[in-house]
Design a protein around this motif. Sequence first.
Motif, PDB file in Angstrom:
ATOM      1  N   PRO A  42      13.814  13.619  11.037  1.00 22.75           N
ATOM      2  CA  PRO A  42      13.855  14.085   9.342  1.00 22.75           C
ATOM      3  C   PRO A  42      13.028  12.965   8.936  1.00 22.75           C
ATOM      4  N   ARG A  43      13.625  11.124   9.678  1.00 18.17           N
ATOM      5  CA  ARG A  43      12.792  10.383   9.038  1.00 18.17           C
ATOM      6  C   ARG A  43      11.519  10.376   8.695  1.00 18.17           C
ATOM      7  N   ARG A  44      11.079  11.566   9.541  1.00 16.22           N
ATOM      8  CA  ARG A  44       9.595  10.998  10.149  1.00 16.22           C
ATOM      9  C   ARG A  44       8.875  11.791   9.004  1.00 16.22           C
ATOM     10  N   THR A  45       9.071  12.613   8.220  1.00 13.35           N
ATOM     11  CA  THR A  45       8.182  13.472   6.803  1.00 13.35           C
ATOM     12  C   THR A  45       9.021  12.482   5.917  1.00 13.35           C
ATOM     13  N   ALA A  46       9.251  11.557   5.760  1.00 16.14           N
ATOM     14  CA  ALA A  46       9.489  10.749   4.278  1.00 16.14           C
ATOM     15  C   ALA A  46       7.536  10.804   3.982  1.00 16.14           C
ATOM     16  N   VAL A  47       6.937  10.633   4.897  1.00 17.33           N
ATOM     17  CA  VAL A  47       5.808   9.880   4.166  1.00 17.33           C
ATOM     18  C   VAL A  47       5.035  10.627   4.475  1.00 17.33           C
ATOM     19  N   THR A  48       3.402  11.377   3.092  1.00 23.22           N
ATOM     20  CA  THR A  48       3.290  12.505   3.470  1.00 23.22           C
ATOM     21  C   THR A  48       1.322  12.149   3.484  1.00 23.22           C
ATOM     22  N   THR A  49       0.290  12.671   3.985  1.00 21.32           N
ATOM     23  CA  THR A  49      -1.092  12.288   4.442  1.00 21.32           C
ATOM     24  C   THR A  49      -1.726  12.896   3.106  1.00 21.32           C
ATOM     25  N   PRO A  50      -2.906  11.927   2.976  1.00 26.27           N
ATOM     26  CA  PRO A  50      -3.789  12.826   1.469  1.00 26.27           C
ATOM     27  C   PRO A  50      -4.090  14.207   1.664  1.00 26.27           C
ATOM     28  N   LYS A  51      -3.411  15.082   2.731  1.00 27.72           N
ATOM     29  CA  LYS A  51      -3.931  16.105   2.676  1.00 27.72           C
ATOM     30  C   LYS A  51      -2.554  17.213   1.926  1.00 27.72           C
ATOM     31  N   GLY A  52      -1.420  16.471   1.820  1.00 28.54           N
ATOM     32  CA  GLY A  52      -0.309  16.527   1.675  1.00 28.54           C
ATOM     33  C   GLY A  52       0.683  16.974   2.658  1.00 28.54           C
ATOM     34  N   GLU A  53       0.213  16.765   4.239  1.00 31.06           N
ATOM     35  CA  GLU A  53       1.264  17.514   4.812  1.00 31.06           C
ATOM     36  C   GLU A  53       1.821  15.872   5.377  1.00 31.06           C
ATOM     37  N   ALA A  54       3.120  16.464   6.702  1.00 27.53           N
ATOM     38  CA  ALA A  54       4.093  15.682   6.761  1.00 27.53           C
ATOM     39  C   ALA A  54       3.098  14.201   7.506  1.00 27.53           C
TER      40      ALA A  54
ATOM     41  N   CYS B  53      -8.506   8.344   4.289  1.00 26.69           N
ATOM     42  CA  CYS B  53      -7.230   7.618   2.899  1.00 26.69           C
ATOM     43  C   CYS B  53      -7.615   6.365   3.757  1.00 26.69           C
ATOM     44  N   VAL B  54      -7.053   5.781   2.071  1.00 30.88           N
ATOM     45  CA  VAL B  54      -7.042   4.806   1.552  1.00 30.88           C
ATOM     46  C   VAL B  54      -6.183   4.502   1.355  1.00 30.88           C
ATOM     47  N   LEU B  55      -4.406   3.430   2.178  1.00 31.58           N
ATOM     48  CA  LEU B  55      -3.554   3.882   1.268  1.00 31.58           C
ATOM     49  C   LEU B  55      -3.504   2.386   0.160  1.00 31.58           C
ATOM     50  N   SER B  56      -2.551   2.843  -1.090  1.00 25.72           N
ATOM     51  CA  SER B  56      -2.178   1.370  -1.993  1.00 25.72           C
ATOM     52  C   SER B  56      -1.234   0.547  -1.117  1.00 25.72           C
ATOM     53  N   SER B  57      -1.440  -0.953  -1.989  1.00 26.47           N
ATOM     54  CA  SER B  57      -0.429  -1.416  -1.105  1.00 26.47           C
ATOM     55  C   SER B  57       1.183  -1.591  -0.906  1.00 26.47           C
ATOM     56  N   VAL B  58       1.604  -0.819  -2.376  1.00 23.94           N
ATOM     57  CA  VAL B  58       2.465  -0.077  -1.834  1.00 23.94           C
ATOM     58  C   VAL B  58       2.922   1.462  -0.536  1.00 23.94           C
ATOM     59  N   GLU B  59       1.860   1.540  -0.932  1.00 25.54           N
ATOM     60  CA  GLU B  59       1.424   3.250   0.586  1.00 25.54           C
ATOM     61  C   GLU B  59       1.850   2.597   1.937  1.00 25.54           C
ATOM     62  N   LEU B  60       1.239   1.495   1.450  1.00 25.38           N
ATOM     63  CA  LEU B  60       0.435   0.730   3.033  1.00 25.38           C
ATOM     64  C   LEU B  60       2.171   0.291   3.353  1.00 25.38           C
ATOM     65  N   GLN B  61       2.766  -0.056   2.512  1.00 27.35           N
ATOM     66  CA  GLN B  61       4.306  -1.414   2.447  1.00 27.35           C
ATOM     67  C   GLN B  61       5.409  -0.774   3.337  1.00 27.35           C
ATOM     68  N   VAL B  62       4.638   1.110   2.805  1.00 30.41           N
ATOM     69  CA  VAL B  62       6.629   1.698   2.698  1.00 30.41           C
ATOM     70  C   VAL B  62       6.137   2.387   4.375  1.00 30.41           C
ATOM     71  N   LEU B  63       4.884   2.305   4.151  1.00 30.12           N
ATOM     72  CA  LEU B  63       4.817   3.267   5.596  1.00 30.12           C
ATOM     73  C   LEU B  63       4.810   1.858   6.929  1.00 30.12           C
ATOM     74  N   THR B  64       4.419   1.036   6.462  1.00 29.80           N
ATOM     75  CA  THR B  64       4.939  -0.276   7.682  1.00 29.80           C
ATOM     76  C   THR B  64       6.158  -0.584   7.618  1.00 29.80           C
ATOM     77  N   SER B  65       6.714  -0.561   6.883  1.00 21.53           N
ATOM     78  CA  SER B  65       8.294  -0.486   6.585  1.00 21.53           C
ATOM     79  C   SER B  65       9.552   0.682   7.100  1.00 21.53           C
ATOM     80  N   SER B  66       8.869   1.643   7.749  1.00 24.35           N
ATOM     81  CA  SER B  66       8.983   3.070   8.209  1.00 24.35           C
ATOM     82  C   SER B  66       9.459   2.793   9.668  1.00 24.35           C
ATOM     83  N   CYS B  67       8.198   1.739  10.329  1.00 22.97           N
ATOM     84  CA  CYS B  67       7.538   1.511  11.429  1.00 22.97           C
ATOM     85  C   CYS B  67       8.937   1.299  12.239  1.00 22.97           C
TER      86      CYS B  67
END
Length: 854
Positions: free
Chosen positions: A280-292, A458-472
């Motif tokens: 379920p790690r994959r659903t930790a970040v959501t898209t602009p439309k609120g989807e996983a 979508c435009v990711l904020s620096s925090v969102e980008l950091q969270v997404l990159t860390s999850s990689c």
Amino acid sequence: MDGLTQQPVNQPGSDFNYNTDGYEGDGADDGKSQDGSETLPYIDESPTMSPQLGAPQGPNGEAVSPTPPEGLLAGGDIEKGLEMKKLVLSGFLASEEIYINQVEALLLPMRPLRATVSTSQPVLTIQQIETIFYKIQDIYEIHKEFYDALLPSIQQWDEKVTVGHLFQKLASQLGVYKAFVDNYKVALETAEKCSQANIQFQKISENLKVKGPKDSKDCTTTISMEALLYKPIDRVTRSTLVLHDLLKHTPKDHPDFPLLQDALRISQNFLSSINEDIDPRRTAVTTPKGEARQLVKDGFLVEVSESSRKLRHVFLFTDLLLCAKMKKTAVGRHQQYECKWYIPLADLTFQTLDDSDSCPSIQVLPEHEIEEMKIKISALKNEIQKEKKAPKGQSRVERLRKKMNEQESWLLLHSPTIPFRIHNKHGKSFLFLLSSDYERSEWRESIQKLQKKDLQACVLSSVELQVLTSSCFKLRTVHNIPVTSNKDDEETPGLYGFLHVIVHSAKGFKESANLYCTLEVDSFGYFVSKAKTRAFRDTTEPQWNEEFEIELEGSQYLRILCYEKCYDKSMLNKDDNEIVDKIMGKGQVQLDPQTVQSKNWHMDVIEMNGIKVEFSMKFTSRDLSLKRTPSKKQSGVFGVKINVVTKRERSKVPYIVRQCIEEVEKRGIDEVGIYRISGVATDIQALKLAFDTNTKDILVMLSDMDINAIAGTLKLYFRELPEPLLTDRLYPAFMEGIALSDPAAKENCMMHLLRSLPDPNLMTFLTLLEHLKRVAEKEPINKMSLHNLATVFGPTLLRPSEAECAKAQHITSASDIWSHDVMAQVQVLLYYLQHPPISFAELKRNTLYFSTDV
């Protein structure tokens, strides 16, 4: 579990190499083994595995109990098997200690957090604590009890020790993990919300201290709560793997065997039941439309950036493409990716939107440098195998491995040449280089499939980008760069030799088209195109029936791609400056040595997008291809001694050599890859028969035949000589001569060796030499340098005799002798190719002061 099963990750490790990361360690966090090299999670992908989490299946898909390979523990192997069993258990015990310390690190903050609940300033509510730390105490107690019971069994080891009951009990308590997995997503979300709301908890959750193993120098390491909460998920997906290895090294009549089988059955049934929810790690970040937002595909690609090649790890998510590189971190620190750039899929296009050429040019290395590096790597592999057998050779093995890793990484970076360009709507372009059209097609298709959905930019904020990159780091499905030095010694080394493939026909096309197929095999960690059928015009059912001979260098897969040929010049691709033929379908098969190595043809079908391509294949090992079998029919030319042929023909050079050279120089000298690209085997066989029977129509056949078939016939003639053109007798002297460092001594020796050849051999060699020099003069057009030609012909004209191979058999196999000597064979031919013109008469007339025994 789509994330862990999209593509192969790793084969089981060497039985003799169970370090503390063997099953768990810190693999999920830092990707490093104790020596600092990258490691992969221990994921078994043997052919009998189900596509899910490692459960062997019966014919109807039911789970079955595995059995060790037949005969593995027969006779004297039983003692070795039990010793191996102890090694497996010791490695697993060490990883259990690490795991227990990690779970304990989660429990440490739980108690003080609970204590603050009843105070006026609670850090978290009791509900939040119970959600975040759900079942952690139970997991700790289960594994601590297991560890305490297993430790004395290993410390007081003998062949009668039983541990099966401990694993059986551990497996029976897996229900706790089901509860943990069901709660995992909520636990992560709760911890994240609490961190954002409470700075005190944020500091606690980012700096949890994990004790090191008892015998380690490092006392503690710092790990985040998010990383530690993933540890039980990671552990449960790997727990069956040790059971596979224990069964492999436990005799069937040992009391442990049925208990371990039962533990494995319980574990596999459990994994099957939670397979869909385990990641379920994959659903930790959501898209602009609120989807996983899910990871769809990832892999290592070479990016051309600032005019240089950089290795990147590229992640395709459901709504964006992210290009990352591994950050350099201090030893022991949690490794992370650094985002280089990302493009929302809504903004991504494969075509440039203006005429400005913003794409960087592709710098391609000469092919001989690539081939030279392959030969060096083969020689290093050989050296490593020899050093392993030598006493006290281990330290040297490590140095050689490091050197091989550097060379393979260089090869990985410099070998890809197929451009894969993407652009964003603002005109910014990015260029990747791939080694295979197959990969390019996979990436393009995956992106286009996602783009069919209603995507929003979508435009990711620096925090969102950091969270997404860390999850990689945790999301990735491809963990290591694909070089062989990342593999364990016990893994299948792949096939070395020649694969014969007949592409018969294809069905399933809806409309008539001009259709052809290409064949690719993997080599040194990446795929290369090896052969291409002719285009069958305007048909829905092409019948090629073309045979190809493909050289394999440690290959494990064959790929077939089916294309529609585009003859329309207006379809010229502006980006790549080439007509882009449309891929109609693609597929691959594993080259199973047992299936392929039978003497008979093995027929198979690859299904691709509703298209079925029918083909046959058989394999000749390098050991067999080294053997030259004289022809029983002395009236022909193939397999007949060269002096017999020239005497019969009353010629200085065999007719077949002269005619093939003449035809290649007439219409093949500008052909890209001449002598390197395979000709159709059926055409080569037809020419072989014509020359052997001295058919009157040979000249007509030659003028009509595909030029690659004529080049292939010439190569086949030299390969089928009863002994190599430069003779068995002189082979050792050629090897010694090319190794001389003094230029004058080398010159005298190499010329003396030529004079020592029989006249027909020498005349034929000098004729071929001048021809190859003329071919290389056209290198800007045909891409065949002197080095490329030496690589093609060297091992054919100059090979160790069977006697040489037999003499060295106690050291290594015939295929290893080949790979070890091939660099020298290429260098011998290259020496003569780079030499000023050599005249037969002058060579025979000159008397040299220097002589060498031959």
